[in-house]
Design a protein around this motif. Structure first.
Motif, short mmCIF file in Angstrom:
data_model
loop_
_atom_site.label_atom_id
_atom_site.label_comp_id
_atom_site.label_asym_id
_atom_site.label_seq_id
_atom_site.Cartn_x
_atom_site.Cartn_y
_atom_site.Cartn_z
N ARG A 37 3.14 12.39 -9.75
CA ARG A 37 2.68 13.79 -9.67
C ARG A 37 3.86 14.76 -9.63
NH1 ARG A 37 -2.47 15.13 -7.91
NH2 ARG A 37 -1.62 16.98 -6.88
N GLY A 38 5.08 14.23 -9.60
CA GLY A 38 6.26 15.09 -9.56
C GLY A 38 6.81 15.34 -8.17
N VAL A 39 6.32 14.62 -7.18
CA VAL A 39 6.83 14.75 -5.82
C VAL A 39 8.18 14.05 -5.75
CG1 VAL A 39 6.39 14.19 -3.39
CG2 VAL A 39 4.48 14.85 -4.87
N PRO A 40 9.20 14.71 -5.20
CA PRO A 40 10.52 14.06 -5.10
C PRO A 40 10.44 12.76 -4.30
CG PRO A 40 10.66 16.40 -4.53
CD PRO A 40 9.20 16.06 -4.66
N ASP A 41 11.28 11.80 -4.66
CA ASP A 41 11.24 10.46 -4.08
C ASP A 41 11.22 10.42 -2.55
OD1 ASP A 41 12.12 7.85 -3.08
OD2 ASP A 41 12.40 7.33 -5.17
N PRO A 42 12.15 11.09 -1.84
CA PRO A 42 12.11 10.98 -0.37
C PRO A 42 10.81 11.53 0.23
CG PRO A 42 14.16 12.02 -1.09
CD PRO A 42 13.27 11.89 -2.29
N THR A 43 10.32 12.62 -0.34
CA THR A 43 9.07 13.21 0.15
C THR A 43 7.90 12.27 -0.15
OG1 THR A 43 9.98 15.41 -0.24
CG2 THR A 43 7.58 15.26 0.05
N ALA A 44 7.90 11.71 -1.35
CA ALA A 44 6.83 10.79 -1.73
C ALA A 44 6.83 9.55 -0.84
CB ALA A 44 6.99 10.39 -3.20
N ALA A 45 8.01 9.02 -0.55
CA ALA A 45 8.10 7.82 0.31
C ALA A 45 7.60 8.12 1.71
CB ALA A 45 9.55 7.32 0.35
N LEU A 46 7.99 9.26 2.25
CA LEU A 46 7.53 9.62 3.59
C LEU A 46 6.02 9.83 3.61
CD1 LEU A 46 8.12 10.29 6.52
CD2 LEU A 46 8.66 12.64 5.81
N ALA A 47 5.50 10.54 2.61
CA ALA A 47 4.06 10.78 2.54
C ALA A 47 3.30 9.46 2.37
CB ALA A 47 3.74 11.75 1.41
N GLY A 48 3.84 8.54 1.57
CA GLY A 48 3.20 7.24 1.39
C GLY A 48 3.16 6.44 2.68
N GLU A 49 4.26 6.46 3.42
CA GLU A 49 4.30 5.75 4.72
C GLU A 49 3.32 6.38 5.71
OE1 GLU A 49 5.82 2.97 5.52
OE2 GLU A 49 7.01 2.75 3.69
N LEU A 105 0.83 -1.21 0.00
CA LEU A 105 0.00 0.00 0.00
C LEU A 105 0.87 1.26 0.00
CD1 LEU A 105 -2.80 -1.05 2.52
CD2 LEU A 105 -2.92 -1.03 0.02
N ALA A 106 1.93 1.25 0.79
CA ALA A 106 2.85 2.40 0.82
C ALA A 106 3.49 2.60 -0.55
CB ALA A 106 3.91 2.20 1.90
N ALA A 107 3.89 1.51 -1.18
CA ALA A 107 4.51 1.60 -2.51
C ALA A 107 3.54 2.18 -3.53
CB ALA A 107 5.00 0.22 -2.96
N ALA A 108 2.28 1.79 -3.47
CA ALA A 108 1.28 2.32 -4.41
C ALA A 108 1.12 3.82 -4.23
CB ALA A 108 -0.07 1.62 -4.19
N MET A 109 1.08 4.28 -2.98
CA MET A 109 0.95 5.72 -2.75
C MET A 109 2.22 6.46 -3.15
SD MET A 109 -1.46 6.32 0.55
CE MET A 109 -0.94 5.03 1.63
N THR A 110 3.36 5.91 -2.84
CA THR A 110 4.64 6.54 -3.20
C THR A 110 4.75 6.69 -4.72
OG1 THR A 110 5.71 5.67 -1.23
CG2 THR A 110 7.15 6.33 -3.04
N THR A 111 4.43 5.63 -5.44
CA THR A 111 4.49 5.66 -6.91
C THR A 111 3.54 6.71 -7.47
OG1 THR A 111 5.13 3.33 -6.96
CG2 THR A 111 4.19 4.25 -8.99
#
Length: 192
Positions: free
Chosen positions: A137-149, A126-132
């Motif tokens: 959407r153009g969110v940088p990887d570390p920010t996207a990973a944190l937001a997904g978690e 589920l976290a991976a789906a949100m991060t992807t």
């Protein structure tokens, strides 16, 4: 047993969770699950490759709904606002049946190391789906990973609160997941 009776997948999940709770995961067989659900073993295997997969029934749908909600968020939405849109979309798919099943599912998972492992893998998915979706959407990887978690944690905390609340079945899951996301946002701001 009717082979083509509607709702077989849902009945299999409920039967499995009840049997896991009553007699334990290891002691429960596919034949017992199928019998309790009123279907044949072959119907079971049309829906699930094995009994472990019953725990993650609906994970693909949940991942898809989270990702779609994030993708459909307004273009100027900040990462956690997009996650909130994903949580709202996914929460709309969870009805009273999910709420009723939650305490029994929690007990079954708590009693089985194998189910705890499968639940952890579901969380990662589920976290991976949100991060992807956020990266798309153009969110940088570390920010996207944190937001997904944070999104997964909000979903899990909101789901648990929703399942335990006795205010009535008409309360939707979205309010609980969004409140949990707000609490996590505030908590992360205090990390300094």
């Amino acid at each position: 047993m009717s082979r083509w009776e509607p709702g077989a997948r849902e009945r299999l999940v409920v039967a499995a969770v009840d049997l896991f709770t009553e007699q334990g995961y290891d002691a429960t067989t596919v034949a017992q699950i199928a019998e309790r659900a009123g279907v044949t073993k072959s119907t079971f295997f049309r829906h699930f490759p094995d009994k472990r997969e019953l725990l993650v029934a609906g994970q693909e749908t949940l991942s898809r709904l989270l990702a779609e909600g994030i993708a459909d968020a307004p273009g100027d939405a900040r990462p956690l606002e997009a996650v909130a849109a994903g949580l709202e979309r996914a929460s709309a798919a969870m009805g009273p049946g999910s709420r009723e099943l939650a305490p029994r599912l929690k007990a079954a998972v708590a009693a089985s190391a194998e189910l705890q492992e499968r639940d952890a893998l579901k969380t990662v998915g589920l976290a991976a789906a949100m991060t992807t979706a956020l990266i798309a959407r153009g969110v940088p990887d570390p920010t996207a990973a944190l937001a997904g978690e944070l999104g997964v944690l909000a979903f899990k905390r909101g789901y648990a609160a929703w399942a335990e609340d006795d205010r009535g079945a008409e309360d939707g899951l979205a309010g609980y997941t969004l409140a949990a996301l707000d609490e996590l946002r505030a908590a992360s701001a205090s990390l300094g």
